[in-house]
Design a protein around this motif. Structure first.
Motif, mmCIF file in Angstrom:
data_model
loop_
_atom_site.group_PDB
_atom_site.id
_atom_site.type_symbol
_atom_site.label_atom_id
_atom_site.label_comp_id
_atom_site.label_asym_id
_atom_site.label_seq_id
_atom_site.Cartn_x
_atom_site.Cartn_y
_atom_site.Cartn_z
ATOM 1 N N ASP A 33 -39.921 80.636 -63.989
ATOM 2 C CA ASP A 33 -39.603 81.483 -62.630
ATOM 3 C C ASP A 33 -39.470 80.228 -61.839
ATOM 4 N N LYS A 84 -42.973 75.652 -48.158
ATOM 5 C CA LYS A 84 -44.893 75.844 -48.172
ATOM 6 C C LYS A 84 -45.165 74.316 -48.772
ATOM 7 N N ARG A 123 -46.906 78.481 -57.246
ATOM 8 C CA ARG A 123 -46.288 80.621 -56.794
ATOM 9 C C ARG A 123 -47.445 80.842 -56.208
ATOM 10 N N THR A 124 -48.598 80.795 -55.101
ATOM 11 C CA THR A 124 -49.724 81.219 -54.181
ATOM 12 C C THR A 124 -48.847 81.397 -53.299
ATOM 13 N N ASN A 126 -45.797 80.269 -52.370
ATOM 14 C CA ASN A 126 -44.808 80.782 -52.648
ATOM 15 C C ASN A 126 -45.176 81.941 -52.300
ATOM 16 N N ARG A 127 -45.876 82.243 -52.212
ATOM 17 C CA ARG A 127 -45.764 84.562 -51.714
ATOM 18 C C ARG A 127 -46.371 84.254 -50.637
ATOM 19 N N GLU A 129 -49.084 82.649 -49.087
ATOM 20 C CA GLU A 129 -50.865 82.472 -49.315
ATOM 21 C C GLU A 129 -51.513 81.522 -49.489
#
Length: 211
Positions: A33, A84, A123-124, A126-127, A129
């Motif tokens: 991903d 981010k 990943r965090t 990118n969401r 958060e």
């Protein structure tokens, strides 16, 4: 290599040590991903790479030549970009954490942490958060803005850590030696120390100075 999803997270890796970049890139590119779209070896290259590549996430070292990681964050946030940013560093001093998050970074991880933690951070953020591990959050919580050093005190402290005498500091900064003594006294008070050796030790621990 894992097959990529249709919308993999596009990551720019920024670090002045090539072997660290290689290791991070290999770990990221092995994920289904996310993938590395570019690398940079200093802060100035990071700005150019961002403009050329427009990544989703920048994974960036905090201590680099030709612009620090914090300076890059400040410059990018002044440009109103939505990319981010995860700061990657060897240091967990409260000043490092405070300055990075204050500048606008969404994540902060230590190089000694596992690659899985770094991947989770990417990943965090990118969401949308924030990602700050508990150990780093604890350090951040101890930061007291009321005891922040003023710009001139930071300059004096950096020269103290480099082993310069009051006379040498005065000459370097083009100020009176008596003024240097006043700054040194203020530094001792703000850091809660009583001598130059203690000041240097605390400065290194908190990320207030580098050697």
């Amino acid at each position: 290599m894992t097959e990529k999803t249709s919308r993999a997270i596009r990551v720019l890796v920024v670090d002045d040590h090539p072997y660290i970049r290689i290791g991070l890139a290999a770990s990221i590119n092995a994920q289904g991903d996310m993938n590395v779209v570019g690398e940079a070896g200093n802060g100035q290259e990071a700005i150019q790479a961002f403009q050329d590549l427009n990544p989703d996430v920048i994974l960036m070292d905090i201590g680099m030549p030709r612009k620090s990681g914090v300076e890059v964050v400040q410059e990018l946030r002044a440009m109103k970009v939505r990319t981010k940013i995860v700061m990657l560093t060897m240091y967990e001093g409260d000043e490092d954490v405070y300055q990075a998050l204050k500048a606008g970074a969404e994540g902060y991880v230590l190089k000694g942490m596992s690659h899985q933690t770094i991947l989770d951070a990417i990943r965090t953020v990118n969401r949308g958060e924030r990602f700050v591990p508990p150990s780093v959050a604890e350090v951040y919580a101890r930061h007291n803005p009321a005891l922040e050093l003023r710009p001139r005190e930071r300059e004096v402290l950096a020269l103290m850590v480099a082993g310069k005498s009051n006379k040498e500091i005065a000459s370097k900064l083009n100020i009176a030696e008596g003024t240097v003594k006043c700054h040194v006294s203020a530094i001792f008070l703000r850091l809660g120390v009583t001598d130059r050796a203690q000041a240097a030790m605390v400065a290194r621990q908190r990320g207030l100075a580098r050697v």
